[in-house]
Motif scaffolding. Structure first.
Motif, mmCIF file in Angstrom:
data_model
loop_
_atom_site.group_PDB
_atom_site.id
_atom_site.type_symbol
_atom_site.label_atom_id
_atom_site.label_comp_id
_atom_site.label_asym_id
_atom_site.label_seq_id
_atom_site.Cartn_x
_atom_site.Cartn_y
_atom_site.Cartn_z
ATOM 1 N N ALA A 40 6.821 -2.974 -3.740
ATOM 2 C CA ALA A 40 5.867 -2.454 -2.748
ATOM 3 C C ALA A 40 6.043 -3.162 -1.405
ATOM 4 O O ALA A 40 6.024 -2.526 -0.344
ATOM 5 C CB ALA A 40 4.439 -2.617 -3.255
ATOM 6 N N LEU A 59 9.354 -1.977 0.265
ATOM 7 C CA LEU A 59 9.277 -0.578 0.692
ATOM 8 C C LEU A 59 8.296 -0.397 1.850
ATOM 9 O O LEU A 59 8.463 0.514 2.663
ATOM 10 C CB LEU A 59 8.919 0.328 -0.480
ATOM 11 N N ASP A 60 7.314 -1.273 1.951
ATOM 12 C CA ASP A 60 6.431 -1.236 3.125
ATOM 13 C C ASP A 60 7.234 -1.570 4.384
ATOM 14 O O ASP A 60 7.067 -0.936 5.426
ATOM 15 C CB ASP A 60 5.254 -2.197 2.947
ATOM 16 N N THR A 74 9.238 1.529 5.276
ATOM 17 C CA THR A 74 8.390 2.536 5.924
ATOM 18 C C THR A 74 8.180 2.200 7.397
ATOM 19 O O THR A 74 8.358 3.049 8.274
ATOM 20 C CB THR A 74 7.029 2.650 5.211
ATOM 21 N N HIS A 75 7.826 0.964 7.680
ATOM 22 C CA HIS A 75 7.564 0.567 9.071
ATOM 23 C C HIS A 75 8.833 0.624 9.923
ATOM 24 O O HIS A 75 8.786 1.032 11.089
ATOM 25 C CB HIS A 75 6.904 -0.800 9.127
ATOM 26 N N GLU A 105 1.673 3.011 13.821
ATOM 27 C CA GLU A 105 0.656 3.246 12.798
ATOM 28 C C GLU A 105 -0.700 3.459 13.472
ATOM 29 O O GLU A 105 -1.152 2.639 14.266
ATOM 30 C CB GLU A 105 0.587 2.065 11.831
ATOM 31 N N TYR A 109 2.906 8.157 7.276
ATOM 32 C CA TYR A 109 3.193 6.886 6.602
ATOM 33 C C TYR A 109 2.992 7.028 5.090
ATOM 34 O O TYR A 109 3.803 6.562 4.300
ATOM 35 C CB TYR A 109 2.289 5.768 7.137
ATOM 36 N N ALA A 110 1.919 7.678 4.692
ATOM 37 C CA ALA A 110 1.607 7.830 3.265
ATOM 38 C C ALA A 110 2.665 8.673 2.549
ATOM 39 O O ALA A 110 3.110 8.317 1.449
ATOM 40 C CB ALA A 110 0.220 8.442 3.093
ATOM 41 N N THR A 134 5.924 6.631 2.337
ATOM 42 C CA THR A 134 5.764 5.570 1.338
ATOM 43 C C THR A 134 5.850 6.141 -0.073
ATOM 44 O O THR A 134 6.515 5.582 -0.947
ATOM 45 C CB THR A 134 4.424 4.831 1.543
ATOM 46 N N HIS A 154 8.746 5.215 -2.870
ATOM 47 C CA HIS A 154 8.401 4.681 -4.193
ATOM 48 C C HIS A 154 8.928 5.588 -5.304
ATOM 49 O O HIS A 154 9.452 5.109 -6.308
ATOM 50 C CB HIS A 154 6.883 4.487 -4.323
#
Length: 125
Positions: free
Chosen positions: A67, A70-71, A74-75, A85, A93-94, A97, A101
């Motif tokens: 997590a 992968l965050d 994403t950023h 954001e 973003y959701a 993400t 995942h």
């Protein structure tokens, strides 16, 4: 385990490396980005041109580490397209993400990787 995917829409390659020793892989793929030869880190995410490299030491392959890295991905991707954001970008973003995942866990499952709940403990999935 080494696997790569071209992330749809973003046209950036994601490279996932899960190995017991990642130092040489980091130095080979991202020689200008590594610090202290990478020997102190459990995992790291490095952007390089149109690629993002995620390196995770096998013994630290757990849900928290996945997590966390992968965050970062994403950023990095959102910054690359100029999206910060905010409440307006929350869905983008959701979705990204979630896709990251999904791909990562499918890849780990297909490769027979063992995902731990915490460092060096037996998996519960």
């Amino acid at each position: 385990m080494i696997e790569s995917v071209l992330i749809p829409i973003y046209e950036i390659n994601l490279h996932l490396f899960v190995e017991e020793e990642i130092d040489d892989l980091m130095l080979f793929h991202c020689p200008d980005e590594c610090y202290d030869d990478g020997k102190l880190c459990k995992a790291t995410t490095i952007p390089k041109k149109r690629n993002i490299f995620v390196f995770i030491r096998e013994k630290y392959l757990n849900h928290n580490t996945i997590a966390h890295e992968l965050d970062h991905v994403t950023h990095m991707l959102m910054r690359d397209i100029g999206m910060s954001e905010s409440e307006d970008s929350e869905e983008a973003y959701a979705y990204l993400t979630g896709w990251l995942h999904g791909w990562t866990y499918e890849t780990l499952r297909d490769k027979g990787a063992r995902v731990y709940f915490q460092d060096k403990k037996e998996p519960k999935i």
